[in-house]
Design a protein around this motif. Structure first.
Motif, PDB file in Angstrom:
ATOM      1  N   GLY A  63       0.815  -1.201   0.000  1.00  0.00           N
ATOM      2  CA  GLY A  63       0.000   0.000   0.000  1.00  0.00           C
ATOM      3  C   GLY A  63       0.848   1.250   0.000  1.00  0.00           C
ATOM      4  N   ARG A  64       0.203   2.366  -0.153  1.00  0.00           N
ATOM      5  CA  ARG A  64       0.906   3.645  -0.183  1.00  0.00           C
ATOM      6  C   ARG A  64       0.008   4.738   0.373  1.00  0.00           C
ATOM      7  NH1 ARG A  64       3.592   6.594  -5.504  1.00  0.00           N
ATOM      8  NH2 ARG A  64       4.494   8.387  -4.387  1.00  0.00           N
ATOM      9  N   THR A  65       0.572   5.561   1.255  1.00  0.00           N
ATOM     10  CA  THR A  65      -0.168   6.679   1.832  1.00  0.00           C
ATOM     11  C   THR A  65       0.374   7.978   1.272  1.00  0.00           C
ATOM     12  OG1 THR A  65      -0.547   5.456   3.886  1.00  0.00           O
ATOM     13  CG2 THR A  65      -0.845   7.840   3.952  1.00  0.00           C
ATOM     14  N   LEU A  66      -0.535   8.797   0.726  1.00  0.00           N
ATOM     15  CA  LEU A  66      -0.183  10.100   0.170  1.00  0.00           C
ATOM     16  C   LEU A  66      -1.058  11.154   0.846  1.00  0.00           C
ATOM     17  CD1 LEU A  66      -0.085   9.059  -3.593  1.00  0.00           C
ATOM     18  CD2 LEU A  66       1.887   9.460  -2.116  1.00  0.00           C
ATOM     19  N   GLY A  67      -0.563  11.712   1.936  1.00  0.00           N
ATOM     20  CA  GLY A  67      -1.339  12.705   2.668  1.00  0.00           C
ATOM     21  C   GLY A  67      -2.612  12.113   3.229  1.00  0.00           C
ATOM     22  N   ARG A  68      -3.749  12.582   2.725  1.00  0.00           N
ATOM     23  CA  ARG A  68      -5.043  12.101   3.206  1.00  0.00           C
ATOM     24  C   ARG A  68      -5.548  10.887   2.429  1.00  0.00           C
ATOM     25  NH1 ARG A  68      -8.095  15.247   6.569  1.00  0.00           N
ATOM     26  NH2 ARG A  68      -7.155  17.229   7.183  1.00  0.00           N
ATOM     27  N   VAL A  69      -4.779  10.399   1.488  1.00  0.00           N
ATOM     28  CA  VAL A  69      -5.213   9.273   0.656  1.00  0.00           C
ATOM     29  C   VAL A  69      -4.312   8.061   0.906  1.00  0.00           C
ATOM     30  CG1 VAL A  69      -5.592   8.434  -1.682  1.00  0.00           C
ATOM     31  CG2 VAL A  69      -6.094  10.824  -1.113  1.00  0.00           C
ATOM     32  N   ARG A  70      -4.944   6.929   1.093  1.00  0.00           N
ATOM     33  CA  ARG A  70      -4.191   5.688   1.229  1.00  0.00           C
ATOM     34  C   ARG A  70      -4.647   4.708   0.159  1.00  0.00           C
ATOM     35  NH1 ARG A  70      -4.503   2.707   6.827  1.00  0.00           N
ATOM     36  NH2 ARG A  70      -6.561   2.118   6.067  1.00  0.00           N
ATOM     37  N   LEU A  71      -3.692   4.166  -0.602  1.00  0.00           N
ATOM     38  CA  LEU A  71      -3.958   3.161  -1.628  1.00  0.00           C
ATOM     39  C   LEU A  71      -3.402   1.842  -1.144  1.00  0.00           C
ATOM     40  CD1 LEU A  71      -2.751   5.197  -4.753  1.00  0.00           C
ATOM     41  CD2 LEU A  71      -5.062   5.130  -3.781  1.00  0.00           C
ATOM     42  N   SER A  72      -4.154   0.778  -1.282  1.00  0.00           N
ATOM     43  CA  SER A  72      -3.674  -0.541  -0.858  1.00  0.00           C
ATOM     44  C   SER A  72      -4.204  -1.616  -1.785  1.00  0.00           C
ATOM     45  CB  SER A  72      -4.073  -0.827   0.597  1.00  0.00           C
ATOM     46  OG  SER A  72      -5.483  -0.755   0.757  1.00  0.00           O
ATOM     47  N   GLY A  73      -3.493  -2.706  -1.837  1.00  0.00           N
ATOM     48  CA  GLY A  73      -3.903  -3.823  -2.683  1.00  0.00           C
ATOM     49  C   GLY A  73      -3.450  -5.133  -2.090  1.00  0.00           C
ATOM     50  N   ARG A  74      -4.117  -6.191  -2.453  1.00  0.00           N
ATOM     51  CA  ARG A  74      -3.791  -7.520  -1.952  1.00  0.00           C
ATOM     52  C   ARG A  74      -4.185  -8.573  -2.966  1.00  0.00           C
ATOM     53  NH1 ARG A  74      -3.750 -10.346   3.679  1.00  0.00           N
ATOM     54  NH2 ARG A  74      -4.231 -12.488   3.101  1.00  0.00           N
ATOM     55  N   GLY A  75      -3.325  -9.554  -3.148  1.00  0.00           N
ATOM     56  CA  GLY A  75      -3.632 -10.684  -4.008  1.00  0.00           C
ATOM     57  C   GLY A  75      -3.549 -11.977  -3.223  1.00  0.00           C
ATOM     58  N   ASP A  76      -4.483 -12.896  -3.464  1.00  0.00           N
ATOM     59  CA  ASP A  76      -4.519 -14.190  -2.785  1.00  0.00           C
ATOM     60  C   ASP A  76      -4.710 -15.311  -3.795  1.00  0.00           C
ATOM     61  OD1 ASP A  76      -4.957 -13.847   0.436  1.00  0.00           O
ATOM     62  OD2 ASP A  76      -5.794 -12.142  -0.665  1.00  0.00           O
ATOM     63  N   VAL A  77      -4.057 -16.439  -3.536  1.00  0.00           N
ATOM     64  CA  VAL A  77      -4.267 -17.668  -4.301  1.00  0.00           C
ATOM     65  C   VAL A  77      -4.509 -18.789  -3.307  1.00  0.00           C
ATOM     66  CG1 VAL A  77      -3.315 -19.294  -5.957  1.00  0.00           C
ATOM     67  CG2 VAL A  77      -2.770 -16.867  -6.167  1.00  0.00           C
ATOM     68  N   ARG A  78      -5.620 -19.519  -3.460  1.00  0.00           N
ATOM     69  CA  ARG A  78      -5.949 -20.626  -2.566  1.00  0.00           C
ATOM     70  C   ARG A  78      -6.357 -21.851  -3.373  1.00  0.00           C
ATOM     71  NH1 ARG A  78     -10.689 -18.939   1.015  1.00  0.00           N
ATOM     72  NH2 ARG A  78     -11.238 -17.706  -0.814  1.00  0.00           N
ATOM     73  N   THR A  79      -5.878 -23.010  -2.967  1.00  0.00           N
ATOM     74  CA  THR A  79      -6.292 -24.260  -3.604  1.00  0.00           C
ATOM     75  C   THR A  79      -6.876 -25.192  -2.546  1.00  0.00           C
ATOM     76  OG1 THR A  79      -4.108 -25.303  -3.336  1.00  0.00           O
ATOM     77  CG2 THR A  79      -4.512 -24.056  -5.371  1.00  0.00           C
ATOM     78  N   PHE A  80      -7.957 -25.884  -2.922  1.00  0.00           N
ATOM     79  CA  PHE A  80      -8.643 -26.832  -2.053  1.00  0.00           C
ATOM     80  C   PHE A  80      -8.587 -28.217  -2.700  1.00  0.00           C
ATOM     81  CE2 PHE A  80     -10.341 -22.723  -1.153  1.00  0.00           C
ATOM     82  CZ  PHE A  80     -10.684 -22.711   0.192  1.00  0.00           C
ATOM     83  N   ASP A  81      -8.169 -29.215  -1.932  1.00  0.00           N
ATOM     84  CA  ASP A  81      -8.067 -30.587  -2.437  1.00  0.00           C
ATOM     85  C   ASP A  81      -8.757 -31.518  -1.441  1.00  0.00           C
ATOM     86  OD1 ASP A  81      -7.410 -32.926  -3.706  1.00  0.00           O
ATOM     87  OD2 ASP A  81      -5.284 -32.878  -3.195  1.00  0.00           O
ATOM     88  N   TYR A  82      -9.905 -32.065  -1.837  1.00  0.00           N
ATOM     89  CA  TYR A  82     -10.712 -32.928  -0.967  1.00  0.00           C
ATOM     90  C   TYR A  82     -10.436 -34.399  -1.254  1.00  0.00           C
ATOM     91  CZ  TYR A  82     -13.455 -28.858   0.416  1.00  0.00           C
ATOM     92  OH  TYR A  82     -13.839 -27.645   0.916  1.00  0.00           O
ATOM     93  N   SER A  83     -10.403 -35.198  -0.200  1.00  0.00           N
ATOM     94  CA  SER A  83     -10.212 -36.642  -0.336  1.00  0.00           C
ATOM     95  C   SER A  83     -11.556 -37.355  -0.378  1.00  0.00           C
ATOM     96  CB  SER A  83      -9.387 -37.185   0.838  1.00  0.00           C
ATOM     97  OG  SER A  83      -8.109 -36.595   0.882  1.00  0.00           O
ATOM     98  N   ASP A  84     -11.641 -38.413  -1.181  1.00  0.00           N
ATOM     99  CA  ASP A  84     -12.863 -39.221  -1.216  1.00  0.00           C
ATOM    100  C   ASP A  84     -13.099 -39.841   0.163  1.00  0.00           C
ATOM    101  OD1 ASP A  84     -12.984 -38.593  -3.874  1.00  0.00           O
ATOM    102  OD2 ASP A  84     -12.187 -40.511  -4.573  1.00  0.00           O
ATOM    103  N   VAL A  85     -14.352 -40.157   0.433  1.00  0.00           N
ATOM    104  CA  VAL A  85     -14.706 -40.681   1.752  1.00  0.00           C
ATOM    105  C   VAL A  85     -15.631 -41.881   1.595  1.00  0.00           C
ATOM    106  CG1 VAL A  85     -16.703 -39.148   1.966  1.00  0.00           C
ATOM    107  CG2 VAL A  85     -15.579 -39.996   4.033  1.00  0.00           C
ATOM    108  N   ARG A  86     -15.585 -42.821   2.532  1.00  0.00           N
ATOM    109  CA  ARG A  86     -16.456 -43.990   2.514  1.00  0.00           C
ATOM    110  C   ARG A  86     -17.844 -43.627   3.031  1.00  0.00           C
ATOM    111  NH1 ARG A  86     -16.015 -47.532   5.865  1.00  0.00           N
ATOM    112  NH2 ARG A  86     -14.708 -46.445   7.384  1.00  0.00           N
ATOM    113  N   SER A  87     -18.864 -44.273   2.472  1.00  0.00           N
ATOM    114  CA  SER A  87     -20.230 -44.101   2.952  1.00  0.00           C
ATOM    115  C   SER A  87     -20.531 -45.159   4.008  1.00  0.00           C
ATOM    116  CB  SER A  87     -21.220 -44.234   1.792  1.00  0.00           C
ATOM    117  OG  SER A  87     -21.308 -45.583   1.375  1.00  0.00           O
TER     118      SER A  87
END
Length: 435
Positions: free
Chosen positions: A190-214
């Motif tokens: 991010g960056r603050t310029l006097g009364r203005v603040r600019l910010s950013g964020r990037g995220d990467v998420r992966t989900f891996d589910y295992s099979d399950v018995r009934s």
């Protein structure tokens, strides 16, 4: 139109932001530098919440390892649960014994910062050993001080987890809990310029589910839930005074599933956004918070799924009637992925409140309640959930602590494809050792 959020684009765009004073916060803990914490127009630190207050005489000393401090901890607990499988009828109760080792590492450098953690939970059921589990997670986050007042925050972690029986996405006829892995990374600047603040964020998420018995010993395929979610957030804050700032925040996301659509199966691939406008404020030493409202939308690639959109909101307000009591109210309205066949997602609306009170310097009492409503798209189902509890934490000394907690979880599900109505009551007593 699909939002392009490839990992390289996210990292490059956020790195380019760093050209001046920076404000950023990591997912695994705050790594803000001392000069950032003293930011004039955006600091909200006139009061300290009960749970955030420093108690040096009860804090672990840690072990020095070069220029790092290491903090080991183990929590031992026993839980009484009156509805282990979260069912409407024929409830089974059990006692669960749990051990949670935890170790964290923090740098002591004058510039830059590095933090890491590793933790696990080993659960053993007295009667139903099919519910036994071992989960763990590990991660690290860092802050690079580029120049005075400018920094980049980034981090990554991995977790091997168990989906709770109370989750609406877990198959009701599964003979054992669903195991899944999450891998995630982030970069924020991010960056603050006097009364203005600019910010950013990037995220990467992966989900891996295992099979399950009934319960009939067949395999319940969970591959259709495996996915990668990429998101990019940009935000502009404008300070009206040292205690009030207006902001606009936009988040775009891509949700890509591993299993592709076929003539008989519709994949849940989608792209969407959340556009919010709000206010961040502090009312003297009495209250502080952030309120935001706007529009949320998720468009699905497969035409067999209807797009989801509507009112979006996020809020958190803290009230400090005295230095010994903190009231926290939260709320949100978001679009979440569904794990139920025939549904692509649902609108989730939640509101919650928590009260923390410091009865004694080393005795903290807490009461909380949260209510959520999940309205599913594609199927006739709506879940209303209530989660309430009370707890007490006794800090015996800097090495030992005791916690006692009682909670009640209720679900009421309506519609043709509605789930079970059930109630789960828990009583947990824990001993924490830290060094």
């Amino acid at each position: 139109m699909r939002v392009a959020l490839k990992s390289g684009v996210v990292l490059g765009a956020l790195t380019a932001v760093v050209a001046g004073p920076v404000f950023a916060q990591s997912a695994t803990g705050s790594l803000r530098s001392a000069q950032d914490q003293s930011a004039d127009l955006f600091a909200r630190d006139r009061s300290v919440a009960v749970r955030e207050r420093s108690r040096p005489e009860y804090e672990a000393l840690g072990t020095r390892a070069g220029t790092f401090m290491v903090y080991p901890k183990i929590e031992w607990s026993a839980e009484g649960n009156d509805n282990v499988f979260a069912v409407a009828t024929g409830e089974d109760n059990d006692v669960i014994f749990r051990v949670r080792p935890d170790v964290s590492l923090e740098s002591t450098w004058s510039r830059h910062a590095l933090a890491a953690f590793a933790r696990a939970s080993i659960d053993r059921y007295q009667d139903f050993d099919t519910e036994d589990s071992e989960t763990w997670s590990a991660g690290a986050s860092a802050r690079l001080d580029v120049v005075r007042g400018a920094a980049i925050n980034f981090g990554a972690d991995y977790a091997s987890l168990i989906e709770p029986r109370t989750s609406s996405n877990t198959p009701g006829f599964a003979a054992e809990p669903v195991q899944y892995d999450i891998t995630q990374a982030f970069l924020a600047a991010g960056r603050t310029l006097g009364r203005v603040r600019l910010s950013g964020r990037g995220d990467v998420r992966t989900f891996d589910y295992s099979d399950v018995r009934s319960v009939t010993n067949t395999v319940i395929d969970q591959d259709d839930r495996d996915r990668e979610i990429r998101s990019l957030t940009g935000r502009v804050d404008v300070a009206l005074s040292p205690a009030t700032a207006l902001f606009v925040q936009v988040t775009g996301n891509d949700r890509d599933y591993d299993v592709a659509s076929t003539p008989v199966f519709a994949a849940r691939d989608s792209s969407g956004y959340e556009a919010l406008a709000g206010v961040n404020f502090e009312l003297g030493a009495v209250a502080r918070g952030e309120l935001a409202a706007g529009y949320i939308s998720q468009a699905y690639d497969d035409a067999r799924f209807k797009d989801i959109s509507g009112f979006g909101a996020r809020a958190q307000v803290e009230w400090f009637p005295t230095e010994l009591t903190t009231f926290t109210a939260t709320g949100s309205r978001t679009i979440e992925d569904a794990g139920i066949a025939g549904s692509n997602g649902y609108l989730s609306s939640s509101i919650g409140v928590r009260v923390d009170h410091e009865l004694l310097r080393n005795l903290i009492l807490t009461a909380s309640a949260n209510r959520s409503v999940d309205a599913y798209e594609g199927i006739d189902r709506e879940d209303t959930r209530l989660d309430a509890g009370i707890s007490g934490t006794w800090l015996v000394n800097r090495n030992f602590g005791v916690n006692l907690a009682a909670s009640r979880f209720e679900q009421e599900s309506s519609g043709v494809r509605g789930g079970p109505d059930f109630t789960v009551n828990r009583l947990i007593v824990s001993l924490v050792t830290q060094f």
